[in-house]
Motif scaffolding. Structure first.
Motif, PDB file in Angstrom:
ATOM      1  N   GLU A 134     -24.316  21.098  28.686  1.00 58.35           N
ATOM      2  CA  GLU A 134     -23.620  20.540  29.840  1.00 58.35           C
ATOM      3  C   GLU A 134     -22.804  19.314  29.458  1.00 58.35           C
ATOM      4  N   GLY A 135     -21.672  19.178  30.113  1.00 54.24           N
ATOM      5  CA  GLY A 135     -20.786  18.050  29.891  1.00 54.24           C
ATOM      6  C   GLY A 135     -19.560  18.219  30.746  1.00 54.24           C
ATOM      7  N   ASP A 136     -18.467  17.595  30.356  1.00 50.83           N
ATOM      8  CA  ASP A 136     -17.237  17.667  31.124  1.00 50.83           C
ATOM      9  C   ASP A 136     -16.067  17.597  30.154  1.00 50.83           C
ATOM     10  N   ARG A 137     -15.056  18.445  30.382  1.00 54.68           N
ATOM     11  CA  ARG A 137     -13.893  18.451  29.495  1.00 54.68           C
ATOM     12  C   ARG A 137     -13.176  17.102  29.503  1.00 54.68           C
ATOM     13  N   ASN A 138     -13.358  16.349  30.561  1.00 53.32           N
ATOM     14  CA  ASN A 138     -12.668  15.067  30.704  1.00 53.32           C
ATOM     15  C   ASN A 138     -13.427  13.947  29.997  1.00 53.32           C
ATOM     16  N   GLY A 139     -13.624  14.135  28.677  1.00 55.59           N
ATOM     17  CA  GLY A 139     -14.185  13.057  27.869  1.00 55.59           C
ATOM     18  C   GLY A 139     -15.684  13.074  27.656  1.00 55.59           C
ATOM     19  N   LYS A 140     -16.427  13.881  28.387  1.00 52.81           N
ATOM     20  CA  LYS A 140     -17.882  13.897  28.246  1.00 52.81           C
ATOM     21  C   LYS A 140     -18.299  15.066  27.351  1.00 52.81           C
ATOM     22  N   LEU A 141     -18.051  14.901  26.055  1.00 52.22           N
ATOM     23  CA  LEU A 141     -18.228  15.984  25.089  1.00 52.22           C
ATOM     24  C   LEU A 141     -19.383  15.736  24.123  1.00 52.22           C
ATOM     25  N   ASP A 142     -20.236  14.794  24.446  1.00 52.69           N
ATOM     26  CA  ASP A 142     -21.295  14.416  23.508  1.00 52.69           C
ATOM     27  C   ASP A 142     -22.173  15.588  23.091  1.00 52.69           C
ATOM     28  N   ALA A 143     -22.397  16.537  23.991  1.00 51.67           N
ATOM     29  CA  ALA A 143     -23.272  17.676  23.684  1.00 51.67           C
ATOM     30  C   ALA A 143     -22.715  18.542  22.558  1.00 51.67           C
ATOM     31  N   LEU A 144     -21.420  18.383  22.252  1.00 44.31           N
ATOM     32  CA  LEU A 144     -20.801  19.198  21.206  1.00 44.31           C
ATOM     33  C   LEU A 144     -20.833  18.519  19.838  1.00 44.31           C
ATOM     34  N   LYS A 145     -21.187  17.261  19.808  1.00 44.70           N
ATOM     35  CA  LYS A 145     -21.131  16.518  18.554  1.00 44.70           C
ATOM     36  C   LYS A 145     -22.273  16.907  17.615  1.00 44.70           C
ATOM     37  N   GLY A 146     -21.956  16.935  16.320  1.00 43.70           N
ATOM     38  CA  GLY A 146     -22.970  17.214  15.316  1.00 43.70           C
ATOM     39  C   GLY A 146     -23.390  18.663  15.220  1.00 43.70           C
ATOM     40  N   ARG A 147     -22.598  19.564  15.796  1.00 42.70           N
ATOM     41  CA  ARG A 147     -22.909  21.005  15.762  1.00 42.70           C
ATOM     42  C   ARG A 147     -21.831  21.751  14.993  1.00 42.70           C
ATOM     43  N   ARG A 148     -22.145  22.994  14.603  1.00 42.99           N
ATOM     44  CA  ARG A 148     -21.155  23.839  13.940  1.00 42.99           C
ATOM     45  C   ARG A 148     -21.153  25.212  14.585  1.00 42.99           C
ATOM     46  N   TRP A 149     -19.958  25.800  14.665  1.00 45.50           N
ATOM     47  CA  TRP A 149     -19.795  27.165  15.158  1.00 45.50           C
ATOM     48  C   TRP A 149     -18.771  27.884  14.298  1.00 45.50           C
ATOM     49  N   ASP A 150     -18.849  29.187  14.300  1.00 43.32           N
ATOM     50  CA  ASP A 150     -17.837  29.973  13.581  1.00 43.32           C
ATOM     51  C   ASP A 150     -16.545  30.047  14.375  1.00 43.32           C
ATOM     52  N   ALA A 151     -16.672  30.048  15.704  1.00 42.94           N
ATOM     53  CA  ALA A 151     -15.471  30.162  16.531  1.00 42.94           C
ATOM     54  C   ALA A 151     -15.695  29.483  17.871  1.00 42.94           C
ATOM     55  N   VAL A 152     -14.599  28.971  18.425  1.00 43.79           N
ATOM     56  CA  VAL A 152     -14.593  28.372  19.752  1.00 43.79           C
ATOM     57  C   VAL A 152     -13.612  29.161  20.612  1.00 43.79           C
ATOM     58  N   ILE A 153     -14.034  29.508  21.827  1.00 42.80           N
ATOM     59  CA  ILE A 153     -13.134  30.139  22.790  1.00 42.80           C
ATOM     60  C   ILE A 153     -12.986  29.178  23.965  1.00 42.80           C
ATOM     61  N   ASP A 154     -11.772  28.701  24.170  1.00 44.12           N
ATOM     62  CA  ASP A 154     -11.493  27.705  25.202  1.00 44.12           C
ATOM     63  C   ASP A 154     -10.893  28.400  26.422  1.00 44.12           C
ATOM     64  N   ASN A 155     -11.753  28.655  27.413  1.00 48.16           N
ATOM     65  CA  ASN A 155     -11.330  29.348  28.636  1.00 48.16           C
ATOM     66  C   ASN A 155     -10.912  28.408  29.758  1.00 48.16           C
ATOM     67  N   SER A 156     -11.280  27.139  29.659  1.00 46.78           N
ATOM     68  CA  SER A 156     -11.364  26.341  30.879  1.00 46.78           C
ATOM     69  C   SER A 156     -10.382  25.187  31.004  1.00 46.78           C
ATOM     70  N   ALA A 157      -9.331  25.162  30.188  1.00 47.92           N
ATOM     71  CA  ALA A 157      -8.450  23.996  30.230  1.00 47.92           C
ATOM     72  C   ALA A 157      -6.999  24.354  30.531  1.00 47.92           C
TER      73      ALA A 157
END
Length: 362
Positions: free
Chosen positions: A74-97
């Protein structure tokens, strides 16, 4: 109901479903920004069915039926991205911006934490559609000419968002530009109008010329193909539209009538000048093909076809949309946001018949 509808139709989709796309090369870790709206749940279910580990990043406001294995951040595209820090993924799909700043923040944060970044844009980036046909070589406008034009504002915002993804990820960026997205779970009341209205029967006003082309793509076909693009490690820009062969408005409404088993009759209002005066400029998937909208339904999508985009039968999309519509909240069904409201349809039909009678055509 939406989830069961997706399961029941995907196996017969002729390329959709968990097995239709062939075996994925290897399990992947996929982060979906969004994942709870229209296309997101289809992407999530399809990716999980193909053996991938899926994480979704949302504000936690909607809780669709998703596989238990899905990780929720959980977080918010408007700057509240802490939950994504320090992680790795093979791919990102950005549906929401649609906000370029949101894409810049997430893409810059993840550029060293993911191999691919897929941004879901729109064929709206080609607005104004003053040429036809339109392929991926047509450059979108990056500067707003008319601040009062809502279509232009949307197109420029999407084009700038694409650019942010490309600036961060370079040739590891994937941009998908869908046309009208339709099917069960539609967050608009645009396409559902036709299955619902035609199923109701009676005299149906159809705007436009019988030969006007229409374009759209089933959300399930789009979502599944996008996951396969990620699996293939594709990059670049892809228009996503359908159906495979050119579909005219006449063939479309006849197909809707056949799919829902209706006895509705169609009255064609084919004079563009008359329609403009009546303020009937669109009835998704139809739009008035002149001026800034001239090439809107002449989008070429050969690149998508070459990478495996498939299409389920139109009848499936129509029937599934109608069945799903019966499950949406009663308040929405009681006051749908149709582009052609009943009183508008009646008024246009009456004016058209008076015009025809006055000209001696009736």
């Amino acid at each position: 109901v939406l989830a069961s509808c997706a399961r029941s139709t995907s196996a017969a989709a002729g390329g959709g479903g968990a097995t239709g796309g062939g075996a994925p090369p290897k399990p992947m870790r996929i982060l979906i920004l969004g994942g709870t709206g229209f296309i997101g749940p289809y992407q999530v279910r399809y990716a999980v069915a193909r053996g991938h580990q899926v994480t979704i990043f949302t504000r936690g406001r909607r809780q669709p039926e998703l596989p238990a294995a899905v990780e929720h951040l959980e977080g918010d595209r408007n700057g509240k991205l802490d939950a994504l820090k320090g992680r790795r993924w093979d791919a990102v799909i950005d549906n929401s911006a649609t906000n370029p700043d949101w894409v810049r923040q997430s893409a810059q944060l993840l550029k060293d934490a993911a191999d691919r970044y897929m941004y879901v844009s729109s064929t709206g980036v080609y607005y104004p559609y003053r040429t036809a046909p339109i392929d991926e070589t047509v450059a979108p406008l990056l500067e707003l000419i008319d601040p009062n034009d809502g279509s232009a504002k949307f197109g420029v915002a999407k084009a700038k968002s694409e650019r942010e993804a490309q600036l961060a990820f370079g040739d590891r960026a994937v941009v998908v530009r869908p046309h009208y997205i339709v099917g069960p779970g539609d967050t608009t009341d645009r396409f559902p109008y036709w299955p619902v209205r035609v199923a109701a029967g009676g005299e149906v006003m159809v705007p436009g010329r019988r030969t006007d082309p229409v374009q759209f793509i089933d959300a399930r076909d789009l979502a599944e193909w996008m996951v396969r693009l990620v699996e293939q490690r594709r990059s670049g820009v892809y228009n996503a539209a359908g159906p495979r062969e050119t579909l005219t408005m006449e063939r479309f409404v006849n197909a809707v009538r056949d799919a829902v088993g209706s006895s509705a009759t169609f009255t064609w209002v084919d004079d563009y000048d008359f329609l403009e005066k009546q303020q009937v400029m669109d009835a998704t998937p139809w739009v008035i093909l002149k001026g800034d909208l001239l090439g809107m339904t002449s989008i070429k999508f050969d690149r998508a076809l070459a990478t495996g985009l498939t299409f389920r039968p139109l009848a499936d999309t129509v029937r599934d949309t109608l069945a799903w519509w019966q499950t949406v909240p009663e308040a929405r069904r009681a006051k749908p946001r149709w582009e052609i409201q009943p009183d508008k349809e009646a008024a246009v039909l009456a004016a058209w018949k008076n015009r025809e009678a006055g000209s001696g055509k009736r």
